[in-house]
Enzyme design. Structure first.
Site, mmCIF file in Angstrom:
data_model
loop_
_atom_site.group_PDB
_atom_site.id
_atom_site.type_symbol
_atom_site.label_atom_id
_atom_site.label_comp_id
_atom_site.label_asym_id
_atom_site.label_seq_id
_atom_site.Cartn_x
_atom_site.Cartn_y
_atom_site.Cartn_z
ATOM 1 N N GLU A 175 40.870 38.471 42.377
ATOM 2 C CA GLU A 175 41.605 37.884 41.251
ATOM 3 C C GLU A 175 42.915 37.204 41.667
ATOM 4 O O GLU A 175 43.215 36.116 41.206
ATOM 5 C CB GLU A 175 41.927 38.948 40.192
ATOM 6 N N HIS B 138 38.988 31.166 32.444
ATOM 7 C CA HIS B 138 39.232 31.978 33.629
ATOM 8 C C HIS B 138 37.923 32.326 34.335
ATOM 9 O O HIS B 138 37.762 32.107 35.534
ATOM 10 C CB HIS B 138 39.983 33.270 33.295
ATOM 11 N N SER C 179 42.837 29.825 37.401
ATOM 12 C CA SER C 179 42.731 29.505 35.972
ATOM 13 C C SER C 179 44.082 29.472 35.261
ATOM 14 O O SER C 179 44.131 29.200 34.067
ATOM 15 C CB SER C 179 41.807 30.505 35.274
ATOM 16 N N HIS D 224 36.060 31.708 38.745
ATOM 17 C CA HIS D 224 35.131 32.467 39.604
ATOM 18 C C HIS D 224 33.860 31.721 40.017
ATOM 19 O O HIS D 224 33.353 31.938 41.112
ATOM 20 C CB HIS D 224 34.660 33.739 38.887
#
Ligand SMILES: C[C@H](O)[C@H](O)[C@H]1CNc2nc(N)[nH]c(=O)c2N1
Ligand SMILES: N[C@@H](Cc1ccccc1)C(=O)O
Ligand SMILES: [Fe+2]
Length: 278
Positions: A183, A137, A203, A142
């Site tokens: 997010e 993730h 993710s 990111h």
């Protein structure tokens, strides 16, 4: 910083989080310790292969441009090597952490152009979705966008403004905004199809498809005050996804911190809104 590593470690263990906080420094970083097994490398490759097929179709340009700049994702990244590349591109680096860290410490890292990346990987039983951030993730979701100067500057600014807004009592509200944009945000630009923007979607094989393609996904137009007041849960698909009309709308919200401070003043300590009811 509001919480000691020892207190936080106890809290995480009580919640069943997986990280080993016993070896943390005061800023919650650890060594990456690059000694992953062949099985973990295989899980990484599977995750990247499956997810790349989806993001090509469903992710916003800002993310895909980042993937192109970052380059190959064929083995578990060595954070030192990636940091060297990022420093040249945008002045960012990545630091290893044992998992979730407290929001104030997290934002101090962002303000200093350091992105915290978890040093352990989900198992092959969790390929589709995991309830806490892992390396896949944090890295796959990111890091690509941090190669893009506009987004890189935005994330540093987020960290800086967050420190100030937390001091006003806005810890929860600034975290909700992060949650529903960085997010789990979606973007729909004029005349364009709906795209995923948030890293929590990039993710997750299961939730990325759900958020964009399912009739059951609840899409709500982005509104700063509403987002800052809406609660979230980290361990289920989101009950609402906020849709930005452009990335600039999010950036512009930060140009006017007085407005955010006013929202915090009006709503801090009040019960949050339920995302399912928007
Ligand atoms: C901003 C918000 O509280 C958010 O959940 C933060 C908190 N701590 C974190 N810690 C890690 N390691 N990774 C994250 O993405 C976050 N996000
Ligand atoms: N659910 C995300 C991981 C994640 C958990 C909690 C917060 C953010 C991201 C995934 O499966 O990849
Ligand atoms: Fe994240």
């Amino acid at each position: 910083m509001t919480m000691s590593v020892a207190d936080y470690a106890r809290e995480c263990a009580a919640q069943g989080l997986r990280g080993d906080y016993s070896v943390c420094r005061a800023d919650f970083t650890v060594e990456q310790s690059y000694n992953y097994t062949a099985d973990e490398q295989a899980v990484w490759r599977t995750l990247c292969d499956r997810q790349t097929k989806l993001t090509k179709k469903l992710a916003h340009r800002s993310y895909l441009d980042g993937v192109a700049t970052l380059g190959l994702l064929d083995k578990i990244p060595d954070f030192g090597v990636v940091s060297e590349k990022l420093r040249k591109l945008t002045g960012w680096e990545i630091v290893a952490v044992p998992g979730l860290i407290p929001a104030p410490a997290f934002f101090v890292h962002l303000a200093n152009r350091r992105f915290p990346v978890t040093n352990w990987l989900r198992t092959k039983q969790e390929l589709d979705y995991i309830v806490e951030p892992d390396m896949f993730h944090d890295f796959f979701g990111h890091v690509p966008a941090l190669t893009q100067p506009v987004f890189a500057d935005f994330m540093q600014m987020y960290g800086e403004k967050a420190e100030h807004l937390i001091a006003l009592g806005g810890d929860e509200m600034i975290s909700r905004l992060y949650w529903y944009t960085v997010e789990y945000g979606l973007i729909q630009e004029a005349g364009q199809p709906l795209k995923a923007f948030g890293a929590g979607l990039m993710s997750s094989f299961a939730e990325l498809q759900f958020a964009i393609e399912s009739k059951d996904a609840h899409h709500v137009p982005f509104d700063l005050e509403t987002v800052m007041r809406t609660s979230y849960e980290i361990d289920k698909f989101q009950r609402a996804y906020f849709v930005l009309p452009s990335f600039d709308v999010l950036r512009d919200a930060f140009q006017n911190v007085a407005e955010m401070a006013a929202i915090i003043g009006r709503h801090k300590g009040k019960p949050p809104l339920d995302p399912a009811k928007h």
